[in-house]
Motif scaffolding. Sequence first.
Motif, short mmCIF file in Angstrom:
data_model
loop_
_atom_site.label_atom_id
_atom_site.label_comp_id
_atom_site.label_asym_id
_atom_site.label_seq_id
_atom_site.Cartn_x
_atom_site.Cartn_y
_atom_site.Cartn_z
N VAL A 1 0.84 -1.21 0.00
CA VAL A 1 0.00 0.00 0.00
C VAL A 1 0.87 1.25 0.00
N ILE A 2 1.85 1.28 0.89
CA ILE A 2 2.72 2.47 1.02
C ILE A 2 3.58 2.63 -0.23
N GLY A 3 4.01 1.50 -0.83
CA GLY A 3 4.84 1.56 -2.02
C GLY A 3 4.17 2.29 -3.17
N LYS A 4 2.86 2.05 -3.35
CA LYS A 4 2.11 2.74 -4.41
C LYS A 4 2.09 4.25 -4.17
N LYS A 5 1.92 4.62 -2.90
CA LYS A 5 1.91 6.05 -2.57
C LYS A 5 3.27 6.68 -2.79
N VAL A 6 4.32 5.92 -2.49
CA VAL A 6 5.69 6.42 -2.70
C VAL A 6 5.92 6.70 -4.18
N ARG A 7 5.42 5.82 -5.04
CA ARG A 7 5.60 6.00 -6.49
C ARG A 7 4.96 7.29 -6.97
N LYS A 8 3.72 7.56 -6.52
CA LYS A 8 3.05 8.80 -6.90
C LYS A 8 3.79 10.02 -6.37
N SER A 9 4.25 9.93 -5.12
CA SER A 9 4.97 11.04 -4.52
C SER A 9 6.28 11.31 -5.25
N PHE A 10 6.95 10.23 -5.68
CA PHE A 10 8.23 10.39 -6.37
C PHE A 10 8.04 11.08 -7.72
N VAL B 1 9.24 16.36 1.18
CA VAL B 1 8.83 16.09 2.57
C VAL B 1 7.64 15.14 2.59
N LYS B 2 6.67 15.36 1.68
CA LYS B 2 5.51 14.47 1.62
C LYS B 2 5.93 13.05 1.27
N MET B 3 6.88 12.91 0.32
CA MET B 3 7.35 11.58 -0.05
C MET B 3 8.08 10.94 1.13
N THR B 4 8.90 11.72 1.83
CA THR B 4 9.62 11.20 2.98
C THR B 4 8.65 10.79 4.08
N ALA B 5 7.60 11.60 4.27
CA ALA B 5 6.61 11.28 5.30
C ALA B 5 5.92 9.96 5.00
N VAL B 6 5.64 9.71 3.71
CA VAL B 6 4.97 8.46 3.32
C VAL B 6 5.93 7.28 3.49
N SER B 7 7.16 7.43 2.95
CA SER B 7 8.10 6.31 2.97
C SER B 7 8.65 6.02 4.36
N SER B 8 8.71 7.05 5.23
CA SER B 8 9.29 6.86 6.57
C SER B 8 8.39 6.04 7.49
N VAL B 9 7.14 5.80 7.08
CA VAL B 9 6.24 4.99 7.91
C VAL B 9 6.69 3.53 7.95
N LEU B 10 7.31 3.06 6.86
CA LEU B 10 7.66 1.65 6.75
C LEU B 10 8.64 1.20 7.83
N GLY B 11 9.73 1.98 8.03
CA GLY B 11 10.76 1.58 8.99
C GLY B 11 10.21 1.36 10.39
N PRO B 12 9.57 2.37 10.99
CA PRO B 12 9.00 2.18 12.34
C PRO B 12 7.96 1.06 12.40
N LEU B 13 7.16 0.92 11.31
CA LEU B 13 6.14 -0.12 11.29
C LEU B 13 6.79 -1.51 11.37
N ILE B 14 7.85 -1.70 10.60
CA ILE B 14 8.56 -2.98 10.61
C ILE B 14 9.20 -3.23 11.97
N GLU B 15 9.77 -2.19 12.58
CA GLU B 15 10.39 -2.34 13.89
C GLU B 15 9.37 -2.72 14.96
N VAL B 16 8.18 -2.12 14.90
CA VAL B 16 7.11 -2.48 15.84
C VAL B 16 6.74 -3.95 15.69
N CYS B 17 6.61 -4.40 14.43
CA CYS B 17 6.26 -5.79 14.19
C CYS B 17 7.34 -6.74 14.71
N PHE B 18 8.60 -6.36 14.54
CA PHE B 18 9.68 -7.19 15.05
C PHE B 18 9.70 -7.19 16.58
N SER B 19 9.37 -6.07 17.17
CA SER B 19 9.30 -6.02 18.64
C SER B 19 8.24 -7.00 19.15
N ILE B 20 7.11 -7.06 18.43
CA ILE B 20 6.06 -8.02 18.80
C ILE B 20 6.57 -9.45 18.63
#
Length: 583
Positions: A177-186, A235-254
């Motif tokens: 989902v986020i990847g598609k948004k990154v493409r449009k932002s790029f 900044v908008k593209m960074t805001a969209v793409s930067s969600v992935l890192g923390p999301l993955i870290e949260v999942c790994f913490s779980i």
Amino acid sequence: MSRFRIVIDFIKKHKISYILGICCMFLGSYIQTRFPGVLGNTIDILGTKGFDAAQVWKNIGWIMVIALATFVFTLLWRILVIGNARKLECDLRSRLFQHFLILSPNFYNHRKTGDLIAYAINDINAVRMTFGPALAMSINSAVISAASIFAMIVGVNSRLTVLTLIPFPFVIWAMIVIGKKVRKSFLRVQESFAAISGKVDEGIHGIRVIKAYVQEAPTLADFKNTSNTMVEAAVKMTAVSSVLGPLIEVCFSISFALNLIVGGKMVLDGVITLGAFVAFNTYLTMIIGPILSIGRIINILQRGIASMDRLNDIFLTKPEIQDRAHATDKPLNGAITISDLHFSYHGTEAPALEIQSLSVPGGSTLGILGSTGSGKSTLASLLLRAYDTENDCIFLGDQAISEYSLERLRNSIGHVSQEPFLFSATIRENITCFDGNQTEERIRKAAADSQILESIDAMPNGLDTLLGERGVNLSGGQRQRVAIAQALLRNPAILILDDAMSAVDTLTEAGILGNLLKNRADKTTIIISHRVSAVAAAENILVLDAGKVVQSGTHEALLLEGGLYREIYEDQEESKHSLLREE
């Protein structure tokens, strides 16, 4: 896959190095996943009373071998795969520039320089990242993750593995989902980069106009607005793409929390050994890197897809002017015949040029006089096939102009415009068009015939004087004369001077014209000008007005005839006498 056809062709061409690189990648990644098993086995040995020290040292040796083998294979695949990505970047940039060279002038009428620069820099770099680092990380991540999960299931405990990996499907869904948004932002970022590149290009080339009209502040304000637009998009593209890192870290913490709770209880219950538990944690830790990199891979892939689409838009653009099938390469004799010519520029209804009948014998001189917008330069463009007419109405010798190959046609016609382009090179290189086979004698003769040799010899380094961008350290008249020397050195069958002496004084103009008539007696010369003095010596003169031929004949005949030619002549003579009286 058609969008990546050029890249696929490149990969096929370098398939051996890609195959070797990917094999090294598989081996390196697989060998790396052997480490947790050896480590867990070592811990189990150490936990045994009276353990065999030799076995421990043997495992330590295996760990060193694994580390060394991982290093060697990683080094090899980086050289092969990442090295090929750099070659791909060079190949794409060369292809793009080559394509720019064959596109018709009308293409550049509708494209901004900044946008084209963005294609050659940002877009090609994005494609390189996709088929270099992103490709390598994808394969490396897949191998490490698959091997680690397999080892966790087979070597430790399948139930623990399934429970620990529960959050992962959610991560994959979020990435898509986020990847598609990154493409449009790029895409928006690339458009902003093109806009800011265009502003920089215009500002640099128009700096004299900006300073002359004291427009520094408005220009700076406009540039800041464009820059802020790019910042906002980035900044908008960074805001969209930067969600992935923390999301993955949260999942790994779980995942780690589940592992500690369930796996720790299994160790206490004796279901798995402590060494197996440590190995499981090590496998899970090894997966973190590849999974975290998936976020970056998705970003890079989406940028690469967006950039490849933009590049394909250029590559699929065909030149409007192309060679016909079986185009001839036979030499031109300089004779020109035009009949029933009616030409209009695309998007306009009014004809830009109409000529019912015109014959220019080979070796003659044709003068074309008219005011701005009368169609003078349009005729030059048609003779160069910068544009095509609807029917064959222009003939060179006994062949229609469209039947000649573009290479033969343009090699046989020299064209000097009112605003010639000079390269940031030496005067010698500009006159010779970087042809190192020209003799000093011929170069100096061409410069002398164009009345520029004296000025060149007065410079500290003579012909080897280095020019600034677009010949900025020369005056307008000097630039025109260098361009004329360039054309005279080639000595083409047809020479077109399109207001090429507008910035030189009448005395210098007379000298250049005298040399032309003397040295090009057997060649066709077309002199386009708004000054009567430039065309007066021509054997035939066309007078254009609003795209139509209103008069034709010799200088003397046209003066006797009266009309527009005589009006222009009298106005220019009056202006000349007025200047003399003021002096």
